[in-house]
Design a protein around this motif. Sequence first.
Motif, PDB file in Angstrom:
ATOM      1  N   THR A   1     -44.956   9.399  41.469  1.00 34.29           N
ATOM      2  CA  THR A   1     -44.515   8.379  42.428  1.00 34.29           C
ATOM      3  C   THR A   1     -45.471   7.182  42.459  1.00 34.29           C
ATOM      4  N   ILE A   2     -46.383   7.129  41.474  1.00 36.67           N
ATOM      5  CA  ILE A   2     -47.301   5.988  41.369  1.00 36.67           C
ATOM      6  C   ILE A   2     -47.096   5.329  40.001  1.00 36.67           C
ATOM      7  N   PRO A   3     -46.109   4.446  39.876  1.00 34.28           N
ATOM      8  CA  PRO A   3     -45.906   3.752  38.603  1.00 34.28           C
ATOM      9  C   PRO A   3     -47.126   2.914  38.233  1.00 34.28           C
ATOM     10  N   ALA A   4     -47.395   2.851  36.933  1.00 35.41           N
ATOM     11  CA  ALA A   4     -48.471   2.019  36.398  1.00 35.41           C
ATOM     12  C   ALA A   4     -47.853   0.953  35.504  1.00 35.41           C
ATOM     13  N   VAL A   5     -48.374  -0.265  35.595  1.00 30.77           N
ATOM     14  CA  VAL A   5     -47.815  -1.374  34.830  1.00 30.77           C
ATOM     15  C   VAL A   5     -48.937  -2.041  34.032  1.00 30.77           C
ATOM     16  N   THR A   6     -48.664  -2.295  32.754  1.00 33.76           N
ATOM     17  CA  THR A   6     -49.603  -3.047  31.916  1.00 33.76           C
ATOM     18  C   THR A   6     -48.934  -4.249  31.254  1.00 33.76           C
ATOM     19  N   ALA A   7     -47.595  -4.221  31.176  1.00 38.64           N
ATOM     20  CA  ALA A   7     -46.847  -5.346  30.597  1.00 38.64           C
ATOM     21  C   ALA A   7     -46.084  -6.023  31.729  1.00 38.64           C
ATOM     22  N   TYR A   8     -46.398  -7.279  31.990  1.00 34.69           N
ATOM     23  CA  TYR A   8     -45.856  -7.990  33.144  1.00 34.69           C
ATOM     24  C   TYR A   8     -44.909  -9.106  32.708  1.00 34.69           C
ATOM     25  N   GLY A   9     -44.057  -9.536  33.635  1.00 38.95           N
ATOM     26  CA  GLY A   9     -43.217 -10.690  33.377  1.00 38.95           C
ATOM     27  C   GLY A   9     -44.068 -11.943  33.259  1.00 38.95           C
ATOM     28  N   ARG A  10     -43.569 -12.920  32.535  1.00 35.05           N
ATOM     29  CA  ARG A  10     -44.342 -14.149  32.306  1.00 35.05           C
ATOM     30  C   ARG A  10     -44.322 -15.021  33.553  1.00 35.05           C
ATOM     31  N   SER A  11     -45.501 -15.222  34.109  1.00 33.45           N
ATOM     32  CA  SER A  11     -45.653 -15.997  35.333  1.00 33.45           C
ATOM     33  C   SER A  11     -47.120 -16.386  35.457  1.00 33.45           C
ATOM     34  N   PRO A  12     -47.415 -17.494  36.136  1.00 32.96           N
ATOM     35  CA  PRO A  12     -48.829 -17.801  36.404  1.00 32.96           C
ATOM     36  C   PRO A  12     -49.543 -16.664  37.121  1.00 32.96           C
TER      37      PRO A  12
END
Length: 462
Positions: free
Chosen positions: A284-295
């Motif tokens: 229940t703790i997602p991890a993110v390393t690839a993000y949407g392109r944004s400032p």
Amino acid sequence: MAMNRWARRARAGSLSLVITVVVLAALVAANVLASKSTQALDLTHGKLNTLAPQSVLAAQRLTSDLQVVGLFRTGADNGETAAEALIGLYAAQSSHVKYRREDVDADSTDVKKYAIKEPNTVVLDYKGKTALLTPTLQGEVDFTAALLRLESDRVPLVCWAIGDGERGLKDVNQVSGYSGVADILAKNNFSTRDLLISQVTSIPSDCDELAIIDPTAALPAPSVKAVGDYLAAGGKLLVAAEPWAKDAATTESLNAALKPYGLGFSGALVVETDPSRRSSSDPTIPAVTAYGRSPITTDIQGRVSFFPQATAITGIPETGVTATPLATTSTTSYAIAQPRAVQDLSRKAGDVSGPFNIMESLEETAGAKRTRIVMVGTADFAENRTLPPNNSDSNLELALASFQWLAEQDSLIAIPPKAARALPLALTQQDQSTLIFITGVLLPGLMVFGGVMVWWRRRVFS
């Protein structure tokens, strides 16, 4: 025959000697050139000897000379060496950084001018504005924070919603508190003010941003309208919700304020099944390393951040609204709509398949202004336990960048300094000369001497 053997040995020995002399000369030359260069290579794992991108940016944004005055008292452990090493890193980024060292006991002019109350204080003087860094506030975090304050002519005000169970900036609790966010905002030239949102019929016009973080009670209809009017006029909002709200009306009230933009929170709990996209111990703790392109995410691509107990962001953006998914789960994730026991989170019929957006930014033109919204599917992403010193992942950068983007400070978004860092070893000219002699002359010389002795012994006794 013997003469040929001796001639070959002599030529081999001479060649070895020439090669050794050439290598020795090269080492000496390399050490001398290195001692005169200002370039450095930081091989530490966390780049501990390098200024953070935000610090570099702050130094490079200087448009006039920054006078840095070190008012030290002579003595051991006065912090002078570490402070001057740090100042040198900033000076390497901008020729506008000018440093001078003064004796606090002899320099009455600067002591009076800057109202110095404590020895070993560092003064930053920029365009008529000053900042005093006392001995306990002379780290990179403090220096960069002072620079940002001196450079800025505007201090964005974040109005923080309270009164309906929202997370509080004064709460130091590790699990629920947001005092870490308060500290981040203060160090990055933001001001904050509590706002009893359930009692307002309009959001004050001086609020540069509004933050509504996980209310536990539904916002009254007048408050929802006030938020809607504020956004329609070009307001800025950071809003975070939680899954499985005790009162479904809480999530519904947030979604009502967001309805004109087409998105809302599902209220279901997201479960991540991909081991590479979650905490190793908790699905229940997602991890993110690839993000949407944004400032907001430019500087943290490839760096992990966590979103504990998140709900999904759903809907389709309305015409004219630019929506950018910032954090997304994997295709194997799923969402559980109704609460279950922690031991019973395995996938069942009726669970919705992913991927899900769990953080998203929205932008829409509002006359001469721009409405900006950052939606986060969990308030836990910036609670105290997810920020330094408790955690070294990228949640801090993500939270700070969100506030900066909302304040339309896109050009200031950069990875902030680390709370603790190592400093380069400060060497005197004598120390440098000694080091050059040992590494460039003495050690290679010993090697040459050893080689010559071996060659001589072989010549004599063979």
